[in-house]
Design a protein around this motif. Structure first.
Motif, PDB file in Angstrom:
ATOM      1  N   GLY A 252     -35.249 -92.469 -36.287  1.00 10.77           N
ATOM      2  CA  GLY A 252     -34.949 -92.267 -37.061  1.00 10.77           C
ATOM      3  C   GLY A 252     -34.312 -91.663 -37.901  1.00 10.77           C
ATOM      4  O   GLY A 252     -34.872 -90.557 -38.370  1.00 10.77           O
ATOM      5  N   LEU A 253     -34.243 -91.728 -39.340  1.00 14.88           N
ATOM      6  CA  LEU A 253     -33.770 -90.888 -40.357  1.00 14.88           C
ATOM      7  C   LEU A 253     -35.023 -89.919 -40.533  1.00 14.88           C
ATOM      8  O   LEU A 253     -35.133 -89.022 -41.249  1.00 14.88           O
ATOM      9  N   ALA A 254     -36.183 -90.531 -40.830  1.00 10.03           N
ATOM     10  CA  ALA A 254     -37.494 -89.772 -40.821  1.00 10.03           C
ATOM     11  C   ALA A 254     -38.133 -89.108 -39.929  1.00 10.03           C
ATOM     12  O   ALA A 254     -39.234 -88.462 -40.400  1.00 10.03           O
ATOM     13  N   SER A 255     -37.887 -89.219 -38.823  1.00 13.08           N
ATOM     14  CA  SER A 255     -38.692 -88.616 -37.280  1.00 13.08           C
ATOM     15  C   SER A 255     -37.468 -86.959 -37.679  1.00 13.08           C
ATOM     16  O   SER A 255     -36.306 -87.154 -37.791  1.00 13.08           O
ATOM     17  N   PRO A 256     -38.589 -85.830 -36.998  1.00 13.69           N
ATOM     18  CA  PRO A 256     -37.814 -84.419 -37.096  1.00 13.69           C
ATOM     19  C   PRO A 256     -37.169 -84.342 -36.287  1.00 13.69           C
ATOM     20  O   PRO A 256     -36.386 -83.066 -35.388  1.00 13.69           O
ATOM     21  N   VAL A 257     -37.430 -85.258 -35.491  1.00  9.14           N
ATOM     22  CA  VAL A 257     -36.526 -85.324 -33.885  1.00  9.14           C
ATOM     23  C   VAL A 257     -35.213 -86.452 -33.712  1.00  9.14           C
ATOM     24  O   VAL A 257     -34.734 -86.225 -32.050  1.00  9.14           O
TER      25      VAL A 257
END
Length: 162
Positions: free
Chosen positions: A123-128
């Protein structure tokens, strides 16, 4: 259009005290979805009167975020048009793009998250992540600009939240 629950959050929209309203009846059905309870069309009818009741109940909020509702963008537009005069507005949209014939919804939004949940990308917290979070800047002439604020969610230690 119905909603299943509402909650106050401080993380869904950066720098805002946000009333998040979870719209039921999701038809996207992302693999690995953490909100499968929202797939069924159930809950309380979200009318303008009900929206005002929620706004009255949560007077300290600075932003209203409707989460979902892609199956009835016309009703969402009406709700955002009403709320836009009262608080900042945000839409957590599971579509990768807003359909061209529904782009008018942006005139009533201050923030918009776009993108389906991809379990492999997070989700949004992932850098990818494939998801993007935008602040919508409105110009006096009806034009608007999207500023990507997705970086505000980036958390390299937690790459699988949505």
């Amino acid at each position: 259009m119905r909603y299943l629950y509402e909650e106050i959050t401080f993380s869904e929209v950066p720098d805002e005290t946000t009333l998040c309203v979870a719209i039921s009846g999701c038809q996207i059905h992302c693999k690995g979805c953490h909100s499968r309870g929202l797939w069924e069309d159930k809950g309380t009818l979200l009318t303008l009167e009900e929206l005002q009741r929620l706004l009255d109940k949560h007077r300290g909020i600075t932003c209203l975020c409707l989460m979902g509702g892609e199956h009835d963008i016309d009703s969402l537009t009406e709700l955002f048009q009403y709320a836009y005069k009262k608080v900042r507005t945000a839409w957590y949209c599971g579509l990768d793009m807003i359909p061209k014939d529904k782009i008018g919804i942006l005139q009533y939004l201050d923030f918009c998250k776009l993108g389906h949940y991809d379990q492999e990308l997070g989700g949004l917290a992932s850098p990818v992540t494939n998801q993007r979070f935008y602040r919508i800047e409105h110009e006096g002439n009806g034009d608007y600009y999207e500023h990507d604020l997705s970086f505000k969610f980036n958390n390299k230690e937690n790459t699988n939240e949505n």
